[in-house]
Scaffold this motif. Structure first.
Motif, PDB file in Angstrom:
ATOM      1  N   GLY A 119       0.766  -1.303   0.024  1.00 19.11           N
ATOM      2  CA  GLY A 119      -0.225   0.009   0.395  1.00 19.11           C
ATOM      3  C   GLY A 119       0.827   1.487  -0.134  1.00 19.11           C
ATOM      4  O   GLY A 119       0.365   2.240  -0.524  1.00 19.11           O
ATOM      5  N   LEU A 120       2.244   1.051   0.907  1.00 19.70           N
ATOM      6  CA  LEU A 120       3.075   2.455   1.020  1.00 19.70           C
ATOM      7  C   LEU A 120       3.307   2.334  -0.299  1.00 19.70           C
ATOM      8  O   LEU A 120       3.777   3.675  -1.225  1.00 19.70           O
ATOM      9  N   ASP A 121       4.105   1.382  -1.684  1.00 19.90           N
ATOM     10  CA  ASP A 121       3.595   1.626  -2.666  1.00 19.90           C
ATOM     11  C   ASP A 121       3.542   2.086  -3.036  1.00 19.90           C
ATOM     12  O   ASP A 121       3.928   2.704  -4.026  1.00 19.90           O
ATOM     13  N   ALA A 122       2.446   2.077  -3.590  1.00 23.05           N
ATOM     14  CA  ALA A 122       1.251   2.283  -4.470  1.00 23.05           C
ATOM     15  C   ALA A 122       0.725   4.097  -4.154  1.00 23.05           C
ATOM     16  O   ALA A 122       0.424   3.992  -4.810  1.00 23.05           O
ATOM     17  N   GLY A 123       1.360   3.790  -3.051  1.00 30.68           N
ATOM     18  CA  GLY A 123       1.150   5.624  -2.192  1.00 30.68           C
ATOM     19  C   GLY A 123       0.193   6.079  -1.580  1.00 30.68           C
ATOM     20  O   GLY A 123      -0.561   7.651  -1.318  1.00 30.68           O
ATOM     21  N   TRP A 124      -0.291   5.065  -1.131  1.00 30.31           N
ATOM     22  CA  TRP A 124      -1.173   5.244  -0.184  1.00 30.31           C
ATOM     23  C   TRP A 124      -0.105   5.939   1.589  1.00 30.31           C
ATOM     24  O   TRP A 124       1.003   5.299   2.029  1.00 30.31           O
ATOM     25  N   GLU A 125      -0.288   6.457   2.105  1.00 29.82           N
ATOM     26  CA  GLU A 125      -0.287   7.504   3.745  1.00 29.82           C
ATOM     27  C   GLU A 125      -0.566   6.721   4.255  1.00 29.82           C
ATOM     28  O   GLU A 125      -0.920   5.869   4.686  1.00 29.82           O
ATOM     29  N   GLU A 126       0.495   6.702   5.376  1.00 27.61           N
ATOM     30  CA  GLU A 126       0.409   5.563   6.545  1.00 27.61           C
ATOM     31  C   GLU A 126      -0.160   5.961   7.764  1.00 27.61           C
ATOM     32  O   GLU A 126      -1.033   5.062   8.376  1.00 27.61           O
ATOM     33  N   GLU A 127      -1.286   7.447   7.629  1.00 30.68           N
ATOM     34  CA  GLU A 127      -2.152   7.425   8.125  1.00 30.68           C
ATOM     35  C   GLU A 127      -3.181   6.284   8.268  1.00 30.68           C
ATOM     36  O   GLU A 127      -3.913   6.217   8.402  1.00 30.68           O
ATOM     37  N   SER A 128      -3.921   6.833   6.599  1.00 34.27           N
ATOM     38  CA  SER A 128      -4.412   6.280   6.076  1.00 34.27           C
ATOM     39  C   SER A 128      -4.209   4.536   6.251  1.00 34.27           C
ATOM     40  O   SER A 128      -6.014   3.588   6.206  1.00 34.27           O
ATOM     41  N   LEU A 129      -3.259   4.249   6.446  1.00 27.19           N
ATOM     42  CA  LEU A 129      -2.975   2.683   5.713  1.00 27.19           C
ATOM     43  C   LEU A 129      -3.276   2.377   7.568  1.00 27.19           C
ATOM     44  O   LEU A 129      -3.660   1.295   7.967  1.00 27.19           O
ATOM     45  N   LEU A 130      -3.507   2.704   8.492  1.00 21.93           N
ATOM     46  CA  LEU A 130      -2.711   2.835   9.895  1.00 21.93           C
ATOM     47  C   LEU A 130      -4.982   2.654  10.127  1.00 21.93           C
ATOM     48  O   LEU A 130      -5.429   1.862  11.083  1.00 21.93           O
ATOM     49  N   LEU A 131      -5.466   3.741   9.932  1.00 27.50           N
ATOM     50  CA  LEU A 131      -6.901   3.713  10.173  1.00 27.50           C
ATOM     51  C   LEU A 131      -7.400   3.422   9.247  1.00 27.50           C
ATOM     52  O   LEU A 131      -9.231   2.669   9.941  1.00 27.50           O
ATOM     53  N   ASP A 132      -7.848   3.207   8.164  1.00 28.36           N
ATOM     54  CA  ASP A 132      -8.364   2.107   7.122  1.00 28.36           C
ATOM     55  C   ASP A 132      -8.598   1.458   6.274  1.00 28.36           C
ATOM     56  O   ASP A 132      -9.715   1.060   6.102  1.00 28.36           O
TER      57      ASP A 132
END
Length: 360
Positions: free
Chosen positions: A34-47
């Motif tokens: 997800g990080l490599d695809a452009g998602w931010e850490e906060e979005s990955l943590l919470l969403d």
């Protein structure tokens, strides 16, 4: 940013499969992908991660996964957080610049996952965070404030039965001049219990906590006692029910066996589980008395009836137990009213789907 990055729904499904199958490396690969695809850490943590954790609790409550599976999945999710936020220096967020806060759980609260999410989100947003983890005793929390002089304490609680301990923590931190921001399911979906206990603020989630801190929390100046916030405690019903809990459990167990014949065939493990259920019922009743809010008790009973139904335990056994408990509470008018309300709400209640994680 990639235009074909996976959606949060896809990432949640992939992470769910990985944690439920116990494949830790695959779980970590999901969020790193997800990080490599452009998602931010906060979005990955919470969403993504938080959503999967919510599902873990709901699946356990519905008896679709075991306690062991729930523990294993949660442990993997915790390691996923660590892998997501602990990266080489070049990829870390900017050094703390907003201030210093303490993030911790109420004394007795073992569900530290929500607090960990809050701590990591605040770090990403530039706060220096002292994360104290699960069940921090209030004297140690206050000692930490003397040492650090935090800008705020963020107090997390998932189980309402810990709200009396939360109240003690709130007033103690405020007495040394540190504001308290409360959060977690224990404080009510609308934060009403945080307000009742005199917290300086309430946030529904990590993003809300960050926003509240950024808006600023004034330093408290007044020193209060519990009875100042909750004058009904003067009737001593809460104290007396807490003190007589063991006796009440024994009496209800004895009478329940006489009125619910199926109990006579219970093995030792089933009897022990029944006793544990009664302890939880009395703990929630005591908390309802502390807050003078019947909803704390009746909502717990509704959840319990769903969990019992998922495990093929008839709800009328719970109603019978409440009727017996009511007989023992003839000298406690508020407690008697709450128990009768709870029993009335369960009578004729159809078994419905479990939609929440466990509060116990």
């Amino acid at each position: 940013m990639s235009t074909d990055r996976p959606s949060t729904a896809v990432l949640r499904d992939e992470l769910w499969r990985a944690v439920i199958e116990g494949t830790e490396y695959d779980a970590v690969d999901v969020v790193r992908g997800g990080l490599d695809a452009g998602w931010e850490e906060e979005s990955l943590l919470l969403d993504v991660v938080a959503a999967v954790q919510e599902r873990i609790g709901a699946e356990w409550a519905a008896d679709r996964i075991t306690v062991a599976q729930e523990h294993a999945a949660t442990a993997i999710n915790e390691r996923v957080i660590a892998a997501l936020v602990h990266r080489p220096a070049a990829g870390r967020p900017v050094p703390p610049h907003r201030g210093r806060v303490t993030v911790t759980c109420v004394d007795g609260e073992w569900h530290a996952f929500p607090a960990r999410l809050v701590a990591e989100v605040l770090r990403l947003r530039g706060w220096q965070v002292d994360y104290l983890g699960a069940q921090t005793p209030t004297p140690h929390l206050v000692a930490h404030q003397h040492h650090t002089d935090s800008d705020a304490v963020l107090l997390s609680g998932s189980i309402p039965t810990h709200l009396p301990a939360a109240h003690a923590a709130i007033t103690a931190c405020q007495a040394v001049g540190v504001p308290v921001l409360a959060g977690g399911r224990a404080f009510g979906e609308d934060g009403r219990f945080a307000r009742a206990l005199g917290a300086d603020g309430w946030a529904p989630d990590a993003r809300g906590a960050a926003a509240a801190l950024e808006a600023g929390l004034p330093r408290p100046t007044a020193v209060r006692q519990a009875v100042d916030d909750l004058p009904h405690l003067a009737d001593q019903e809460y104290t007396m029910v807490v003190r007589s809990r063991s006796q009440l459990v024994k009496q209800v167990l004895t009478d329940l066996e006489n009125r619910f014949p199926a109990m006579r065939g219970y093995d030792d493990a089933q009897r022990e589980r029944t006793a544990e259920d009664l302890v939880h019922i009395l703990d929630f009743l005591a908390t309802a008395l502390y807050l003078d809010d019947a909803g704390v008790f009746t909502e717990f009973l509704g959840w319990t009836s769903e969990v019992l139904a998922a495990r093929s335990v008839p709800v009328h056994s719970l109603v019978t137990g409440l009727d017996i408990l009511a007989e023992q509470l003839h000298d406690f008018p508020r407690g008697l009213r709450f128990v009768r309300e709870g029993a009335a709400g369960l009578r004729g209640r159809p078994a419905g789907p479990v939609v929440r994680g466990t509060p116990v």
